[in-house]
Design a protein around this motif. Sequence first.
Motif, PDB file in Angstrom:
ATOM      1  N   ARG A  65      -3.800  12.636   2.910  1.00  0.00           N
ATOM      2  CA  ARG A  65      -4.210  12.192   4.276  1.00  0.00           C
ATOM      3  C   ARG A  65      -3.758  10.414   3.664  1.00  0.00           C
ATOM      4  O   ARG A  65      -2.937  10.002   5.177  1.00  0.00           O
ATOM      5  N   GLY A  66      -4.317   9.712   3.098  1.00  0.00           N
ATOM      6  CA  GLY A  66      -3.705   8.344   3.287  1.00  0.00           C
ATOM      7  C   GLY A  66      -2.309   8.708   3.069  1.00  0.00           C
ATOM      8  O   GLY A  66      -1.877   7.499   3.480  1.00  0.00           O
TER       9      GLY A  66
ATOM     10  N   THR B  39       0.832  -1.172  -0.143  1.00  0.00           N
ATOM     11  CA  THR B  39       0.326  -0.286   0.117  1.00  0.00           C
ATOM     12  C   THR B  39       0.866   1.501   0.032  1.00  0.00           C
ATOM     13  O   THR B  39       0.905   1.948  -0.594  1.00  0.00           O
ATOM     14  N   ARG B  40       2.003   1.675   0.998  1.00  0.00           N
ATOM     15  CA  ARG B  40       2.651   2.533   0.478  1.00  0.00           C
ATOM     16  C   ARG B  40       3.367   2.582  -0.478  1.00  0.00           C
ATOM     17  O   ARG B  40       3.229   3.898  -1.279  1.00  0.00           O
TER      18      ARG B  40
ATOM     19  N   ARG C 184       0.732  10.147   3.811  1.00  0.00           N
ATOM     20  CA  ARG C 184       0.204  10.098   5.473  1.00  0.00           C
ATOM     21  C   ARG C 184       0.803   9.085   6.223  1.00  0.00           C
ATOM     22  O   ARG C 184       1.158   9.288   7.396  1.00  0.00           O
ATOM     23  N   ARG C 185      -0.694   8.333   6.372  1.00  0.00           N
ATOM     24  CA  ARG C 185      -1.247   7.587   7.508  1.00  0.00           C
ATOM     25  C   ARG C 185      -0.142   6.183   6.909  1.00  0.00           C
ATOM     26  O   ARG C 185       0.483   5.603   7.475  1.00  0.00           O
ATOM     27  N   GLU C 186       0.425   5.978   5.897  1.00  0.00           N
ATOM     28  CA  GLU C 186       1.109   4.855   5.187  1.00  0.00           C
ATOM     29  C   GLU C 186       2.087   5.011   4.857  1.00  0.00           C
ATOM     30  O   GLU C 186       3.246   4.093   4.983  1.00  0.00           O
ATOM     31  N   GLY C 187       3.241   6.223   5.699  1.00  0.00           N
ATOM     32  CA  GLY C 187       4.211   6.414   5.590  1.00  0.00           C
ATOM     33  C   GLY C 187       5.250   7.524   4.085  1.00  0.00           C
ATOM     34  O   GLY C 187       5.929   7.039   3.884  1.00  0.00           O
TER      35      GLY C 187
END
Length: 450
Positions: free
Chosen positions: A208-209, A79-80, A211-214
Motif C-alpha cells: 500500500r505504501g 521516500t520513493r 503504490r502511494r509513493e509510485g
Amino acid sequence: MSRAQDREILRLAVPAFLALVAEPLFLLSDAAIVGHLGTEPLAGLGIAAVVLQTIVGLCVFLAYGTTASVARHLGAGDTRGALTQGVDGIWLAVLIGVAATAVGVTFTDTLVSAFGAGPGVTDQAATYLRIALLGTTPLLVMLAATGVLRGLQDTRTPLYVAVGGNALNVVLNLLLVYGADLGIAGSAWGSVLAQVASAAALVAVVVRGARREGAPLHPDWAGIKAAARAGFALVIRTLTLRAALLVTTYAVTIGATTGRDQAVDLAAHQLAFTLWTFLAFVLDAIAIAAQALTGRYLGAGDVAGTRAVTDRMIRWGLWSGVVTGVSLAALSPVLGALFTNDAAVSDRLVAVLLVAAAGQPVAGVVFVLDGVLIGAGDGTFLAWGGLITLAAYAPAALLSVAAGGGLLTVWIAFTVVFMGARLVVLLVRARGDAWLVTGIAGPARSSSLE
C-alpha cells in the motif's frame, strides 16, 4: 535536547519492545505446550528450535540491512527510493526462503542427528523441524517487511501484526496439539499457519505504501542483487553469532554423562535459551530504535546528532539490562514449573538463569551498540568482530566441558567470554569515527569479506 532524544527513542522503542516481546512468544508458547507432552518432546523442540533459528537468523540482514538503507533514504527525503529498496528486500526474502526450505527439508535428519541426542529426542526434533521449515519463506518475508517499516520509523504496525500472529499461534497450537491430538507435529503446523498470516499482513502494508509513493512492485533483479551484496557482511556477522549458539548447545549435549542427564540438560538448556532469547528481544527494542535513528541521522548528514543519540541509547540499554537481570534472578525459582513437570529440569534451570541474569546489563549495552553500527551500515566491521568473538568463545565453551563441567559451566562461559568479548569489540569501534559515514549510500559495501 536529551528529553527530545528520549521521546524519539521511546516512540520507536516502546512499540518495538512490545513487538519483540511478542515474537519470542512463538517459541515460549510452543515450549509451554510441548513441555507438557514430556521431557523428550521438549528436548527435541530444543534441538529443532536451534536449527530453525540458525537458518532464519542467518537472514536477519533482511530486516537489519533494510532498516538501515530505508532509514538513510528517508533521512535524505527520498521516500520513493526507500520503498523501492524495501520491495527489493522482500523479493530477496522470497528467493532465499524457497531455497532454504528445500535444502532444510532434504537434510532434516542429518541436521538433528548432528547433535548426538538419543533416538527418542532425535525423532521428536525431526518431526517438528521438517514441518516448521515450511514456515521459512513467510518468516523471511516478515523480516524484510518489518525492516522496511522500521526504516520508515513505523514500529507500531509490526507490533500489531506480532500480537495478532502470536495469539493465532497459541490458539492453533492448542487446537492441533491437544484438540487434534497431533503432538509435537501440531505445534509445528500451528506456528507455520500463524507465520503465513503474519507475513501476508505485513506485505499488504508495504505494498500500500509503495503504490502511494509510485514505487515499483515487480522484481528488479539489479536491486535484488544489490540488496544481497549489501547484506553479505551482515550474514557473516550473524553466522558467527549463530555458530556460537550452536557451539553452546553442542557443548551441553556432550557434557552429559548419561542418556537421562542428557535429556534433562538439553531440556533445561532449551528453557534457559528460550528465556534468554525472550530477554534479548526485550533489550533489542532499543537496538531497533538505534538502527532506525542512526540510519536517519546519518542519511541527513547529522554526525553530532548521531553521537548524542547513541550516548542516550547506551544509557537506556544499560539500565534496561539491570531491570531484566534483577527480574530474571527474582523469578528463577518459579519459571521452570511453568514449562515442565520434570522436577529435575526445573531444579537444574535455576542456577543457569542466575548466571544469565548476571550478564543482562552487559547484554543491554552490546545490543544497543550492535544496533548503532548496523544502522550506520558498518557491516564489514561487525563481520570481523563476530569472527574474533567466536574465535575466543568456542574454545572456552568446549574446554569447560573437557574439564569436567556441564550445563552450568557452559553458560558461565557463554555469559563471561562470549558476551564480554562482544562488549569489548563494539566499544572499541564505537569510540572511533570510521563508522560515521553520511549520505544515502553509506559506507562502501565492498570489502575483503566479499
